[in-house]
Enzyme design. Structure first.
Site, PDB file in Angstrom:
ATOM      1  N   PHE A  13      25.897   5.287 -48.677  1.00 16.41           N
ATOM      2  CA  PHE A  13      26.057   5.100 -47.236  1.00 16.41           C
ATOM      3  C   PHE A  13      26.238   6.450 -46.543  1.00 16.41           C
ATOM      4  CE2 PHE A  13      28.547   4.536 -43.396  1.00 16.41           C
ATOM      5  CZ  PHE A  13      27.819   3.549 -42.734  1.00 16.41           C
ATOM      6  N   SER A  25      39.836  10.729 -38.267  1.00 15.97           N
ATOM      7  CA  SER A  25      39.696  10.433 -39.700  1.00 15.97           C
ATOM      8  C   SER A  25      39.336  11.733 -40.412  1.00 15.97           C
ATOM      9  CB  SER A  25      38.675   9.326 -39.921  1.00 15.97           C
ATOM     10  OG  SER A  25      37.403   9.837 -39.685  1.00 15.97           O
ATOM     11  N   GLU A  81      47.271  15.712 -51.867  1.00 14.08           N
ATOM     12  CA  GLU A  81      47.930  14.399 -51.880  1.00 14.08           C
ATOM     13  C   GLU A  81      46.956  13.343 -52.347  1.00 14.08           C
ATOM     14  OE1 GLU A  81      49.364  13.262 -48.007  1.00 14.08           O
ATOM     15  OE2 GLU A  81      49.936  15.339 -47.647  1.00 14.08           O
ATOM     16  N   LYS A 111      44.887   9.975 -51.847  1.00 13.34           N
ATOM     17  CA  LYS A 111      44.340   9.250 -50.699  1.00 13.34           C
ATOM     18  C   LYS A 111      44.579   7.769 -50.952  1.00 13.34           C
ATOM     19  CE  LYS A 111      39.975   8.722 -48.179  1.00 13.34           C
ATOM     20  NZ  LYS A 111      40.539   7.924 -47.145  1.00 13.34           N
ATOM     21  N   ASP A 169      44.507   3.809 -50.453  1.00 15.46           N
ATOM     22  CA  ASP A 169      43.426   2.942 -49.994  1.00 15.46           C
ATOM     23  C   ASP A 169      43.980   1.691 -49.311  1.00 15.46           C
ATOM     24  OD1 ASP A 169      40.886   2.164 -49.555  1.00 15.46           O
ATOM     25  OD2 ASP A 169      40.477   1.497 -51.598  1.00 15.46           O
ATOM     26  N   TYR A 181      52.421  10.238 -44.255  1.00 13.88           N
ATOM     27  CA  TYR A 181      51.994  11.601 -44.563  1.00 13.88           C
ATOM     28  C   TYR A 181      51.874  12.497 -43.341  1.00 13.88           C
ATOM     29  CZ  TYR A 181      47.830   8.707 -43.910  1.00 13.88           C
ATOM     30  OH  TYR A 181      46.933   7.789 -43.464  1.00 13.88           O
ATOM     31  N   LYS A 207      36.611  11.962 -52.420  1.00 10.22           N
ATOM     32  CA  LYS A 207      36.629  10.562 -52.871  1.00 10.22           C
ATOM     33  C   LYS A 207      36.252  10.490 -54.342  1.00 10.22           C
ATOM     34  CE  LYS A 207      35.558   7.436 -49.778  1.00 10.22           C
ATOM     35  NZ  LYS A 207      36.073   6.262 -49.106  1.00 10.22           N
ATOM     36  N   CYS A 238      20.316 -28.585 -57.251  1.00 11.92           N
ATOM     37  CA  CYS A 238      21.610 -28.353 -57.893  1.00 11.92           C
ATOM     38  C   CYS A 238      21.391 -28.211 -59.411  1.00 11.92           C
ATOM     39  CB  CYS A 238      22.560 -29.506 -57.606  1.00 11.92           C
ATOM     40  SG  CYS A 238      24.116 -29.340 -58.518  1.00 11.92           S
ATOM     41  N   CYS A 275      23.127 -31.440 -61.120  1.00 10.56           N
ATOM     42  CA  CYS A 275      22.751 -32.843 -60.915  1.00 10.56           C
ATOM     43  C   CYS A 275      21.354 -33.013 -60.330  1.00 10.56           C
ATOM     44  CB  CYS A 275      23.791 -33.554 -60.046  1.00 10.56           C
ATOM     45  SG  CYS A 275      23.787 -33.000 -58.344  1.00 10.56           S
ATOM     46  N   CYS A 328      25.492 -28.274 -52.734  1.00  6.49           N
ATOM     47  CA  CYS A 328      24.981 -29.508 -53.320  1.00  6.49           C
ATOM     48  C   CYS A 328      25.696 -30.638 -52.588  1.00  6.49           C
ATOM     49  CB  CYS A 328      25.302 -29.570 -54.817  1.00  6.49           C
ATOM     50  SG  CYS A 328      25.071 -31.242 -55.468  1.00  6.49           S
ATOM     51  N   CYS A 363      28.126 -35.416 -58.625  1.00  5.91           N
ATOM     52  CA  CYS A 363      27.863 -34.114 -59.248  1.00  5.91           C
ATOM     53  C   CYS A 363      29.095 -33.724 -60.072  1.00  5.91           C
ATOM     54  CB  CYS A 363      27.558 -33.099 -58.161  1.00  5.91           C
ATOM     55  SG  CYS A 363      27.218 -31.452 -58.778  1.00  5.91           S
TER      56      CYS A 363
HETATM   57  S1  IVH Z   1      45.814  12.571 -43.490  1.00  4.40           S
HETATM   58  C1  IVH Z   1      43.664  13.727 -39.310  1.00  4.40           C
HETATM   59  N1  IVH Z   1      46.563  11.804 -45.858  1.00  4.40           N
HETATM   60  O1  IVH Z   1      42.266   8.304 -45.002  1.00  4.40           O
HETATM   61  C2  IVH Z   1      43.708  12.667 -40.368  1.00  4.40           C
HETATM   62  N2  IVH Z   1      45.043  10.420 -44.673  1.00  4.40           N
HETATM   63  O2  IVH Z   1      39.563   9.222 -44.090  1.00  4.40           O
HETATM   64  C3  IVH Z   1      45.006  12.671 -41.055  1.00  4.40           C
HETATM   65  N3  IVH Z   1      44.458   8.362 -45.850  1.00  4.40           N
HETATM   66  O3  IVH Z   1      42.545   7.728 -41.560  1.00  4.40           O
HETATM   67  C4  IVH Z   1      44.976  11.783 -42.209  1.00  4.40           C
HETATM   68  N4  IVH Z   1      45.689   8.733 -47.626  1.00  4.40           N
HETATM   69  O4  IVH Z   1      43.924   6.266 -43.161  1.00  4.40           O
HETATM   70  C5  IVH Z   1      45.794  11.511 -44.785  1.00  4.40           C
HETATM   71  N5  IVH Z   1      47.367  11.241 -47.954  1.00  4.40           N
HETATM   72  C6  IVH Z   1      46.614  10.955 -46.893  1.00  4.40           C
HETATM   73  C7  IVH Z   1      45.853   9.776 -46.802  1.00  4.40           C
HETATM   74  C8  IVH Z   1      45.068   9.544 -45.672  1.00  4.40           C
HETATM   75  C9  IVH Z   1      44.863   7.888 -47.026  1.00  4.40           C
HETATM   76  C10 IVH Z   1      43.516   7.670 -44.969  1.00  4.40           C
HETATM   77  C11 IVH Z   1      43.922   7.620 -43.527  1.00  4.40           C
HETATM   78  C12 IVH Z   1      42.844   8.335 -42.780  1.00  4.40           C
HETATM   79  C13 IVH Z   1      41.701   8.238 -43.728  1.00  4.40           C
HETATM   80  C14 IVH Z   1      40.784   9.418 -43.497  1.00  4.40           C
END
Ligand code: IVH
Length: 672
Positions: free
Chosen positions: A36, A82, A113, A115, A117, A225, A312, A406, A409, A424, A430
Site C-alpha cells: 500500500f 502521524s 521506543e 510502536k 499497535d 509517549y 515498521k 450449498c 445440502c 444457504c 441443512c
Molecule cells: S510518537 C508526531 N510514539 O503511531 C507523532 N507514536 O504513525 C507523534 N504510535 O499516530 C507520535 N507508538 O498513534 C509515537 N511510541 C510511539 C508510538 C506512536 C505508536 C502511533 C501513534 C501515531 C502513529 C504514527
C-alpha cells in the site's frame, strides 16, 4: 500503448481509494501495508513530477481520519500528526544522517521506543483532573471519547505527583492486550458475531462504542509517549517519559536513549523477535530526536514531523502450495470459503488454512488449482492469503470459483441485498446449520447443557435431535445408541438437560439463535418484554422503540416468530417446563443484605430497569436511595447521560460511580 501520466495518476488514485475502503470500511485489506505504501509513494512521486495534476481530493492529500459520528468532536490544541513509515535499514540510516546534518554534529541522541499497535489518544488534564479525551480524528479535530476513556483502569482520573501545571495534554496509544482480545473474540463467536480481525480493530471498535458500560467490561490499556506541560522544562524525550510516569500514567515501556546508528539498529533487531513475548501488540519501533530544541530546525511536512520516524516490522510471509478451497456453512447459513494449503510455520505457529472471507475477497485473489500462494501473518493474528503467483501456475490449471450450491445440502445459494455474503436458505434441512444451532442452544451462555459437538452430531444423524426443543424429549434408550455412551454418561447428560430448565428466560432467548439476537440484545429484549408471548406479538414500531434495537434486529425478530415451526419450538419448550418469562417482582422480595448501610444516588437513564425499579432493588438488598450527593453517599448508580454537575461533585468528593451492569452483578441479578 502505455498510459499518460494523467491516466496513471487517476488509476493509482482509484486503486488506493479502493484499498483504503477495503482496509478501513470493509476491514478486509487485500494487500500488505508495504504494498500500500509503495502505491502511495508512486502516486506522490508522479504528483510531484506533474504538479499540474495535483488535486485536493487525491488520497495523498488526506491525513487518515477516524471520525465516526455519534460523538461530539473538538479541535486539538496542537494538531495530531502521524509519522512517516519506513520499512528498511537504509531508510533508518537516511533519517539518522539527515538529523546529524541538521544538528551539525557527529552524534545525536535518539529515543528508540516501541510502536504500539492501537489507536492514538490525546488526554487533557485540567488542574490535575482528566477533563477530555480525544481520538486523533483527522488530526485537527478528534472525537470526544472521554466517557469511554474513563473506564480504562490504567488511566488516572486524577494525576499524581507535585507541581502539576494547570493544563496538561498527554498523548499515547489505547491498546487491547492479546489475552483480552482473545477473550472478547471467543465471546463474540459464542454469540454468532464476527470476531475482530486484530487487537487494533478491537481497541478502536471498543473505544468508539456508545455505551461506556460495555467498554468498561473490555479491559483496554493505554501507554503514553508525548507530553505538553508548560512550566516544566522537558527538554528531551527521556525527561518527558519520566515526567509522564511521575504523573501516574503508564509511560512508553522499554524506551531507550541511543547514541549511535548501531544502537538504534540493535534495538530494532532485538524487538523484531522479542516483541512476540509482549502481552500487547506492537508493529514497529519509533525513533525520535531526544533534544527538543532541534525540532524546529528539523521541521515538519504536511503530515508528519521530520524529528521522528516509524520503522515498521515486516509482516512475516511465506509461500506455500494451495491444496484446495473448502466452503464452510455457518449457523446462519453463511458460506465461508477457506484456503487449505501445505502447512508452513509463520510467526511462531504452524498454519495450514486461512479464511478467504467471502466471494469478493476470493475473486480478487484469482486463485487457481495448485497455485503457489503467499500467506502473511502480521499485526493480524489470523493468517491471510495475500497473493498468488500466476507465473508459477500450470497453464492448464482451472480457476477456482465460488460455489453456487450449498456444499452440504445442494440448495442454490442466495445473497441478501447489500451484503457480500452468500447464504444457504435451507434452514431446516441443512445439517451443519442445524448442528451449529443445536450447539449454540446448548452453549454455556444459553441453555448450558453439558454436551459435546460430536454427541450432538450423532444424535442429529440418528434423527433424535433435529430441533432445540428435542433436547427435552431425549430418552435413555436413544442416548444409549451414542458410541461409547454408558449409564453414567447417559445419566449425566439427562441431569444436565433437566438442570438447564432453570436457566433464565434471556438465556433461552439467546439460545434460540434468532439472527442478530446476541447475548446482549437478548437481555435487553427480556427486560422490555418480560414474557416471550409479548415479544412474539410486538410490532416493529414497539421493537424499534427500544434503545439499541434498530430495524435490522426488529425485522429479524418479526420474521423469526412468523415461522410456524418456531412457534412449535416455543410451545414445546414451555411444555417441557421452561418458563420463557421474567418475573421481576419475585426477585424484589428475595431480600439480601448486600447493600446494607449503603446510601446510593441514582442518576441518568437506564436500559434494564426504570429508576423506580432500581430504587426497589436497592431497598430489597438492604440499601437506601438518597436524592443528592454528599460525603455520605456510598456510590452513584449511573446510567447514560449522568448530569455534569453531579459528575463533577462526585469526582470532587471521590465517590465511586457504578454502571448499570456492574450494579446488577453486585446484587447478583445477573450472571457474568
Ligand atoms: S510518537 C508526531 N510514539 O503511531 C507523532 N507514536 O504513525 C507523534 N504510535 O499516530 C507520535 N507508538 O498513534 C509515537 N511510541 C510511539 C508510538 C506512536 C505508536 C502511533 C501513534 C501515531 C502513529 C504514527
Amino acid at each position: 500503448m502505455s498510459d499518460s501520466p494523467k491516466q496513471q495518476i487517476e488509476k493509482l488514485r482509484e486503486e488506493i481509494e479502493q484499498h483504503n475502503y477495503n482496509y478501513y470500511v470493509a476491514a478486509q485489506p487485500l494487500i500488505s501495508d508495504i504494498d500500500f505504501d509503495k502505491l502511495m509513494k508512486r502516486l506522490e512521486a508522479l504528483e510531484n513530477e506533474f504538479p499540474e495534476f495535483k488535486d485536493p481530493h487525491s488520497p495523498t492529500q488526506r491525513v487518515g481520519s477516524d471520525l465516526t459520528g455519534g460523538f461530539k468532536s473538538y479541535p486539538h490544541r496542537v494538531p495530531m500528526l502521524s509519522l512517516a513509515n519506513t520499512y528498511n535499514f537504509e531508510e533508518v540510516t537516511g533519517f539518522w544522517q539527515r538529523v546529524l546534518e541538521v544538528a551539525g554534529k557527529e552524534e545525536v541522541a535518539i529515543s528508540a521506543e516501541l510502536k504500539f499497535d492501537g489507536l492514538s489518544i490525546a488526554l487533557h488534564y485540567h488542574n490535575g483532573y482528566l477533563e477530555q479525551a480525544l481520538t486523533r480524528g483527522d488530526g485537527l479535530v478528534g472525537d470526544d471519547v472521554t466517557a469511554n476513556v474513563r473506564t480504562i483502569r490504567s488511566i488516572p482520573l486524577k494525576l499524581r505527583g507535585t507541581h502539576i501545571a494547570e493544563d496538561i495534554e498527554v498523548r499515547g496509544e489505547v491498546l487491547m492486550p492479546f489475552a483480552e482480545f482473545e477473550r472478547i473474540n471467543r465471546e463474540r463467536q459464542d454469540e454468532g458475531e464476527d470476531p475482530f480481525a486484530n487487537p487494533r480493530n478491537a481497541a478502536s471498535g471498543t473505544l468508539k462504542m456508545l455505551n461506556p458500560e460495555v467498554v468498561s467490561h473490555r479491559h483496554l490499556d493505554a501507554v503514553f509517549y508525548y507530553l505538553f506541560e508548560e512550566e516544566h522544562n522537558l527538554s528531551t524525550q527521556e525527561l518527558a517519559l519520566q515526567r509522564i510516569a511521575e504523573l501516574g500514567l503508564k509511560s512508553s515501556p522499554h524506551a531507550i536513549c541511543c547514541h549511535s546508528l548501531e544502537e538504534i539498529l540493535d534495538f530494532i533487531n532485538y524487538w523484531a523477535d522479542k516483541r512476540h513475548s509482549l502481552p500487547y501488540p506492537t508493529d514497529g519501533v519509533v525513533l525520535k530526536v531526544e533534544d527538543k530544541s532541534l525540532y524546529e530546525a528539523l521541521g515538519t511536512t504536511a503530515k508528519s514531523p521530520r524529528w521522528a520516524i516509524a520503522y515498521k516490522f515486516p509482516a512475516e510471509q511465506a509461500k506455500t502450495k494451495l491444496e484446495n478451497v473448502s466452503f464452510q456453512v455457518g449457523r446462519t447459513g453463511v458460506i465461508t470459503p477457506v484456503a487449505n494449503f501445505a502447512a508452513i510455520p509463520l510467526s511462531g505457529t504452524i498454519v495450514k488454512r486461512a479464511t478467504l472471507h467471502n466471494a469478493d475477497f476470493m475473486a480478487a485473489l484469482d486463485l487457481h488449482e495448485g497455485d503457489w500462494i503467499t500467506v502473511e501473518k502480521g499485526g493480524e493474528i489470523i493468517p491471510k492469503v495475500v497473493s498468488t503467483d500466476p507465473t508459477l501456475r500450470d497453464p492448464q490449471a482451472k480457476r477456482i470459483a465460488f460455489v453456487s450450491l450449498c456444499p452440504e445440502c445442494g440448495t442454490p445459494l442466495i445473497q441478501n441485498e447489500g451484503e457480500v455474503a452468500w447464504y444457504c436458505p435451507n434452514k431446516e434441512g441443512c445439517a451443519p446449520q442445524t448442528k451449529a444451532l443445536l450447539e449454540h442452544f446448548a452453549g454455556r451462555k444459553a441453555a448450558n447443557i453439558n454436551i459435546g459437538s460430536e454427541t450432538i452430531s450423532q444424535l442429529y444423524d440418528l434423527g433424535f435431535l433435529r430441533r432445540v426443543d428435542q433436547f427435552y424429549t431425549l430418552t435413555p434408550q436413544q442416548l444409549a445408541e451414542i458410541t461409547h455412551f454408558k449409564d453414567k454418561a447417559i445419566n449425566n447428560l439427562l441431569r444436565s438437560i433437566e438442570a438447564s430448565k432453570a436457566r433464565p428466560y434471556e438465556s433461552f432467548l439467546f439460545g434460540l439463535g434468532i439472527p442478530f439476537v446476541g447475548e446482549k440484545v437478548a437481555q435487553i429484549l427480556a427486560k422490555a418484554f418480560p414474557d416471550i408471548e409479548q415479544l412474539a406479538q410486538a410490532s416493529s414500531e414497539e421493537l424499534e422503540a427500544i434503545n439499541d434495537i434498530g430495524n435490522k434486529i426488529a425485522g429479524s425478530i418479526k420474521e423469526w416468530f412468523a415461522i410456524d415451526r418456531h412457534r412449535t419450538i416455543i410451545h414445546n419448550l414451555q411444555q417441557a417446563g421452561i418458563s420463557l418469562s421474567t418475573n421481576l417482582s419475585e426477585k424484589k422480595e428475595q431480600v439480601s443484605t448486600t447493600l446494607l448501610n449503603k446510601s446510593i444516588v441514582i442518576s441518568g437513564t437506564f436500559e434494564h430497569h426504570s429508576r423506580d425499579e432500581y430504587e426497589a432493588l436497592i431497598v430489597a438488598h438492604g440499601g437506601k436511595r438518597t436524592g443528592s450527593i454528599s460525603g455520605k453517599t456510598s456510590f452513584i448508580l449511573a446510567g447514560k447521560d449522568m448530569g455534569p454537575t453531579k459528575l463533577e461533585k462526585a469526582h470532587a468528593l471521590g465517590i465511586p460511580i457504578i454502571g448499570e451492569e456492574e450494579f446488577l452483578s453486585l446484587i447478583g441479578e445477573k450472571e457474568e
